[in-house]
Design an enzyme around this catalytic site. Structure first.
Site, PDB file in Angstrom:
ATOM      1  N   LYS A  53      16.928 -83.961  10.583  1.00 20.41           N
ATOM      2  CA  LYS A  53      17.039 -83.416  11.947  1.00 20.41           C
ATOM      3  C   LYS A  53      15.775 -82.641  12.317  1.00 20.41           C
ATOM      4  O   LYS A  53      15.264 -82.743  13.427  1.00 20.41           O
ATOM      5  CB  LYS A  53      18.296 -82.531  12.044  1.00 20.41           C
ATOM      6  CG  LYS A  53      19.588 -83.361  11.952  1.00 20.41           C
ATOM      7  CD  LYS A  53      20.852 -82.510  11.801  1.00 20.41           C
ATOM      8  CE  LYS A  53      22.082 -83.408  11.611  1.00 20.41           C
ATOM      9  NZ  LYS A  53      23.334 -82.660  11.477  1.00 20.41           N
ATOM     10  N   GLN A  97      25.407 -76.867  10.129  1.00 19.53           N
ATOM     11  CA  GLN A  97      25.612 -78.075   9.320  1.00 19.53           C
ATOM     12  C   GLN A  97      26.915 -77.973   8.531  1.00 19.53           C
ATOM     13  O   GLN A  97      27.170 -76.981   7.851  1.00 19.53           O
ATOM     14  CB  GLN A  97      24.413 -78.270   8.369  1.00 19.53           C
ATOM     15  CG  GLN A  97      24.465 -79.571   7.587  1.00 19.53           C
ATOM     16  CD  GLN A  97      24.390 -80.813   8.465  1.00 19.53           C
ATOM     17  OE1 GLN A  97      23.715 -80.821   9.490  1.00 19.53           O
ATOM     18  NE2 GLN A  97      25.109 -81.864   8.088  1.00 19.53           N
ATOM     19  N   ASP A 120      26.162 -80.091  18.969  1.00 18.08           N
ATOM     20  CA  ASP A 120      27.003 -80.954  18.136  1.00 18.08           C
ATOM     21  C   ASP A 120      28.267 -81.370  18.892  1.00 18.08           C
ATOM     22  O   ASP A 120      29.007 -82.243  18.438  1.00 18.08           O
ATOM     23  CB  ASP A 120      27.421 -80.205  16.859  1.00 18.08           C
ATOM     24  CG  ASP A 120      26.707 -80.733  15.630  1.00 18.08           C
ATOM     25  OD1 ASP A 120      26.340 -81.918  15.617  1.00 18.08           O
ATOM     26  OD2 ASP A 120      26.535 -79.953  14.679  1.00 18.08           O
TER      27      ASP A 120
HETATM   28  N1  GUN Z   1      28.206 -83.020   8.794  1.00 18.16           N
HETATM   29  C1  GUN Z   1      28.483 -84.342   8.889  1.00 18.16           C
HETATM   30  N2  GUN Z   1      28.243 -84.787  10.135  1.00 18.16           N
HETATM   31  C2  GUN Z   1      27.830 -83.735  10.855  1.00 18.16           C
HETATM   32  C3  GUN Z   1      27.423 -83.574  12.217  1.00 18.16           C
HETATM   33  O1  GUN Z   1      27.419 -84.502  13.037  1.00 18.16           O
HETATM   34  N3  GUN Z   1      27.041 -82.323  12.565  1.00 18.16           N
HETATM   35  C4  GUN Z   1      27.039 -81.288  11.693  1.00 18.16           C
HETATM   36  N4  GUN Z   1      26.661 -80.100  12.150  1.00 18.16           N
HETATM   37  N5  GUN Z   1      27.409 -81.400  10.432  1.00 18.16           N
HETATM   38  C5  GUN Z   1      27.795 -82.632  10.026  1.00 18.16           C
END
Ligand code: GUN
Length: 288
Positions: A53, A97, A120
């Site tokens: 990211k 996350q 998100d």
């Molecule tokens: N863990 C697995 N998928 C995601 C996601 O799309 N966003 C976040 N923040 N954590 C994750």
């Protein structure tokens, strides 16, 4: 192999290129989009996701900062940081996350993020807007899937779609998005008694089960479009999706690979949400 690949790597590069142009225009107008990522603990997969990211931010000219906490941190430490980021004018997107260590209440933490910065799409405001068909920052993986389907010219209206998985991150929101586009949607889960009964009549199959091999070619209708959301580490160290790729590709018309499919789009959509959030926050501030 009968199916042609839906190339998530190429599509995500395309999206990131567009975001780079948009981020540059916003920066020239004095608003450089900024993303804050919060990483708690040392989960190796989460480390990789956050690194991807951060790299995508660099590629798109988006400011990014990473805030780390030890796995034994307290909920209030995390919530205090989120409150500071909520008020930070240089930050337009906040990402926590997942998964979080067990002592932390995930919902209590996620619901602290200001909905305008919830890139998100996990806040109840944004999820509620998705249900009601209103404007929202939508969860990145389902948004990435819809972008793939649209950019590949795959018809949705009037089609039968099956979603396997009922998570808040993927299954439920992708079902809502497909419904909004006029598909007839069935949502299956790990307790579904005969998955093949549903998948064998579907034109579009989205698999987000978190289990390798839950769908294979014998369960699919000829010509189906198969979207594999799974990322599983096999005992031999290789990555595999939730779909048995070779048998499915022999029957499907289009299929996403793992890696190089949906995962790449998730990251691109996070950047897109951040750029959109920056634009909306700046417009709201200007209107005041
Ligand atoms: N863990 C697995 N998928 C995601 C996601 O799309 N966003 C976040 N923040 N954590 C994750």
């Amino acid at each position: 192999m009968a199916a042609s690949l839906i190339d998530g790597a190429a599509l995500s590069r395309q999206v990131l290129g567009e975001m780079r142009t948009q981020a540059a225009a916003l920066s020239a107008a004095g608003v450089r989009p900024g993303l804050a990522a919060i990483l708690i603990g040392a989960d190796p997969a989460s480390e990789i996701y956050v690194r991807n990211k951060t790299r995508a931010c660099e590629e798109a000219g988006v400011h990014s900062e990473l805030h780390r906490f030890a796995s034994d941190c307290s909920e209030s430490e995390v919530i205090d940081l989120i409150a500071r980021l909520n008020a930070d004018i240089n930050i337009h997107g906040i990402l926590v996350q997942l998964p979080l260590p067990r002592q932390l209440n995930t919902q209590r933490i996620l619901q602290t993020v200001r909905p305008e910065k919830d890139v998100d799409g996990f806040s109840w405001v944004n999820l509620g807007a998705l249900v009601a068909g209103g404007p929202a920052l939508a969860p990145c993986t389902p948004l990435g899937i819809m972008t793939m389907l649209e950019r590949e010219g795959i018809e949705i209206e009037g089609r039968d779609a099956v979603v396997i998985g009922r998570s808040v991150i993927v299954g439920k929101p992708i079902a809502l998005m497909l419904i909004a586009r006029g598909a007839t949607v069935t949502v299956c889960n790990s307790k579904t008694r005969d998955l093949g009964l549903y998948t064998s009549r579907a034109d579009i199959v989205v698999v987000a089960a978190g289990k390798p091999g839950v769908v294979n070619g014998a369960m699919l209708k000829r010509g189906a479009v198969v979207i594999d959301v799974g990322i599983n580490r096999l005992p031999n160290g290789k990555l595999a999706g939730d779909v048995d790729f070779d048998s499915a590709a022999a029957v499907a018309s289009r299929i996403t690979p793992v890696p190089g499919g949906v995962g790449r789009m998730t990251v691109a959509m996070l950047i897109s949400n951040t750029v959109n959030a920056a634009r909306q926050i700046a417009a709201a501030a200007g209107a005041r």
